[in-house]
Design an enzyme around this catalytic site. Structure first.
Site: not given
Ligand SMILES: O=P(O)(O)OC[C@H]1O[C@H](OP(=O)(O)OP(=O)(O)O)[C@H](O)[C@@H]1O
Length: 162
Positions: A96-97, A100
């Site tokens: 995943d980028d 968070d």
């Protein structure tokens, strides 16, 4: 805290920087000594990093899980749009980028408990849910990815209101 109030800073990432950071993630993954034969990209943010990692690690099997948690900067309900059947995550690398809050990572890990989870960027709340990442930014930073932005003219600083 929800929505835009969560973010006090912006961290813009260019295509070039994203490519460099994704390659740095590839190096870090190689350095673990582990090897994988499948990549599972978390759509949509994981798609571009997954393509770069697949190239650098010479992995030709790429699949997706599709999860959506945000509507632009507003945090919304997490939706699983496409899951993965018949895999427990063995020999699989989830890309995943960004991690968070860690909500997406937690749910994807439940789908693929034996997979290695890697992201390019990580924030403190999500860090415990990833195995490998490259760059940490503070929890109140909005990472502005190149696919969410464009280059445009801005007024000289002296003409911008505080
Ligand atoms: O750790 P979390 O708080 O769960 O946030 C991280 C997730 O949020 C972003 O995806 P998003 O839901 O915005 O969907 P998109 O990639 O399709 O834009 C990002 O690509 C991660 O998957």
């Amino acid at each position: 805290m929800t929505g835009k109030d969560r973010y006090r800073r912006t961290y813009p990432v260019s295509w070039d920087q994203l490519h460099k950071d994704s390659r740095a993630l590839a190096w870090r993954l190689i350095d673990t000594g582990q090897r994988w034969d499948k990549i599972i990209a978390v759509v949509r943010g994981g798609l571009v990093p997954a393509a770069i990692i697949a190239r650098e690690l010479d992995i030709h099997y790429v699949d997706t899980v599709c999860v959506s948690s945000y509507t632009l900067k507003e945090q919304g309900e997490l939706k699983i749009i496409k899951s993965i059947e018949g895999l427990n995550g063995e020999n699989a690398l989830i890309i995943d980028d960004l991690v968070d809050t860690g909500k997406t990572a937690r749910i994807v890990r439940q789908m693929l408990p034996h997979a290695h989870f890697a992201t390019v960027y990580a924030k403190p709340d999500g860090r415990p849910y990833v195995d490998t990442y490259v760059t940490e930014v503070s929890q109140d930073t909005w990472i502005l990815f190149p696919w969410d932005s464009e280059i445009q003219f801005i007024e000289p600083l002296i003409q911008q209101k505080p």
